[in-house]
Write an enzyme that holds these catalytic residues in place. Structure first.
Site, short mmCIF file in Angstrom:
data_model
loop_
_atom_site.label_atom_id
_atom_site.label_comp_id
_atom_site.label_asym_id
_atom_site.label_seq_id
_atom_site.Cartn_x
_atom_site.Cartn_y
_atom_site.Cartn_z
N TRP A 116 33.30 -3.96 -4.22
CA TRP A 116 33.48 -5.33 -4.39
C TRP A 116 34.41 -6.08 -5.44
CZ3 TRP A 116 31.53 -6.91 -0.13
CH2 TRP A 116 30.22 -6.22 0.26
N ASP A 152 31.00 -11.49 -11.36
CA ASP A 152 30.20 -11.09 -10.29
C ASP A 152 28.88 -10.54 -10.56
OD1 ASP A 152 28.76 -10.58 -7.93
OD2 ASP A 152 30.49 -9.70 -6.86
N LYS A 186 19.97 -10.30 -3.39
CA LYS A 186 19.33 -9.08 -3.83
C LYS A 186 18.26 -9.33 -4.65
CE LYS A 186 24.06 -7.78 -3.17
NZ LYS A 186 23.93 -6.82 -2.16
C1 LIG Z 1 28.11 -7.11 -6.28
C2 LIG Z 1 28.67 -7.66 -4.96
N1 LIG Z 1 29.25 -8.44 -4.85
C3 LIG Z 1 29.64 -9.08 -3.63
C4 LIG Z 1 28.99 -8.69 -2.54
C5 LIG Z 1 29.16 -9.51 -1.13
O1 LIG Z 1 28.23 -10.45 -1.04
P1 LIG Z 1 28.28 -11.27 0.24
O2 LIG Z 1 27.76 -10.49 1.33
O3 LIG Z 1 27.14 -12.30 0.15
O4 LIG Z 1 29.58 -11.82 0.61
C6 LIG Z 1 28.02 -7.90 -2.71
C7 LIG Z 1 27.14 -7.58 -1.46
O5 LIG Z 1 26.60 -6.56 -1.22
C8 LIG Z 1 27.79 -7.19 -3.86
O6 LIG Z 1 26.81 -6.46 -3.89
#
Ligand SMILES: Cc1ncc(COP(=O)(O)O)c(C=O)c1O
Length: 363
Positions: free
Chosen positions: A101, A171, A195
């Site tokens: 991510w 994030d 989550k």
């Molecule tokens: C730490 C983290 N950041 C970003 C994301 C991406 O999230 P989204 O699907 O809401 O764009 C995730 C998704 O699992 C994640 O675990």
């Protein structure tokens, strides 16, 4: 009705109490004669819902007055672009790459300017958090970016990086509201809620007011400007209203549990049950350096892909769902977010013990 123990990384388990309350209010939300799904986002009833949600979140996280709380859409991934578009005044930013991510955010930022990777743990399959006490952060970097809890690899920053005076952007999608945080250390702290907080479709951005300006990169779409949403109180357009309503209920549930300090204590106790077992097991092994272990996502392996698959299959049959590791990593992963009861982890460990007895390698 049979509820399973759901170890999904996201969308993930929500508090049963919240789901029941939402079910009770489905057809007639508090005398309005309609579901929250059916009501105008400009109505009095929804105004109360969003205002209370924000107030409760501010209370839970102790958010100072000089930070705005925005309820947005587009998932965490939309922030990968929105952050550089709004913050890259010098067109430069430092990224610490601790997993997929963070890497995706880094790659997205490269579209808009000079994104520099200042540290990475790719050399050991992202199984640790690099030393971030003295990083080569460019003087003119507009911000330093981290992914605080790495959902896929199960690592978590235990101390925040030394940003050398630069703005920290984090994030927190997979550790949102799992423990107290000092919001003042961040310029932006954001997360997709699917989550630990609510249903997919809402991303919450907590942003320091001085970072909300009209000085954004040329071509930044209206919908991707923080100022537009901040000025409109997250009601510039139709927000993800039902999702915000559920988040609000989760905030109230968290307050009832004793707030984030109590959640931390509970999450530590819960994670310890699983980590202690992994440390003593001869069959199962945790994949993360001990000091960097996440309280939320716990990856583990047997070292034998066939046995891993057998475990996931038998676990599913026994009512433990979504234990398969991320498709890029393999093995297993148990996500044990706030709403996973301790009993769920105890039962999982019991099941793992039994599986080990039946499939264990001889000494
Ligand atoms: C730490 C983290 N950041 C970003 C994301 C991406 O999230 P989204 O699907 O809401 O764009 C995730 C998704 O699992 C994640 O675990």
């Amino acid at each position: 009705m049979a509820r399973v123990y759901n170890f999904s990384a996201g969308p993930a388990v929500l508090p049963e109490e919240v789901l029941k309350e939402a079910a009770d209010e489905m057809l007639d939300y508090r005398g309005t004669g309609m579901s929250v799904m059916e009501m105008s986002h400009r109505s009095k009833a929804f105004e109360t819902i969003i205002n209370e949600a924000e107030a409760d979140l501010r209370e839970l996280m102790n958010i100072p007055d000089n930070y705005k709380v925005l309820f947005l859409q587009g998932g965490a991934s939309q922030q990968f672009a929105m952050i550089p578009m709004n913050l890259m005044k010098n067109r430069k930013a430092a990224y610490i790459v601790t997993g997929q991510w963070a890497k995706k955010a880094f790659q997205e930022a490269k579209i808009y300017g000079d994104a520099v990777e200042v540290a990475s743990s790719a050399d050991k399959t992202f199984s640790y958090i690099p030393d971030c006490s003295d990083l080569p952060i460019p003087e003119d970097a507009d911000y330093v970016y981290i992914c605080e809890n790495n959902t896929i690899y199960g690592t978590k920053y235990k101390t925040l990086p030394n940003t050398k005076g630069h703005i920290l952007v984090s994030d927190v999608s997979s550790c949102f509201l799992s423990e107290p945080v000092d919001v003042t250390k961040y310029g932006i702290i954001y997360g997709g809620v699917q989550k630990n907080v609510g249903p997919a479709g809402v991303v919450i951005v907590i942003i320091r007011e001085d970072l909300i300006t009209e000085d954004v990169l040329p071509g930044t779409p209206t919908m991707l400007r923080y100022k537009i949403h901040a000025d409109a109180g997250s009601l510039y357009n139709t927000p993800p209203a039902y999702g915000i309503y559920i988040c609000g209920k989760v905030f109230k549930w968290l307050k009832k549990q004793g707030g984030l300090a109590a959640m931390k204590e509970r999450n530590e106790k819960k994670a310890k049950i699983l980590y202690d077992f992994l440390d003593e097991s001869k069959l199962f092994k945790g994949t993360v350096r001990k000091e960097d272990r996440s309280l939320m996502n716990v990856p583990f392996v047997t070292g034998d892909a066939d046995l891993d698959a057998k475990f996931v299959k038998e676990a599913k049959e026994a009512g433990f769902e979504n234990l398969k590791g991320h498709r890029t990593v393999g093995g297993m992963r148990a996500s044990i977010y706030n709403a996973m009861p301790i009993e769920g982890v105890e039962k999982l460990v019991e099941f793992m013990r039994e599986f080990e007895k039946n499939n264990g390698k001889e000494d």
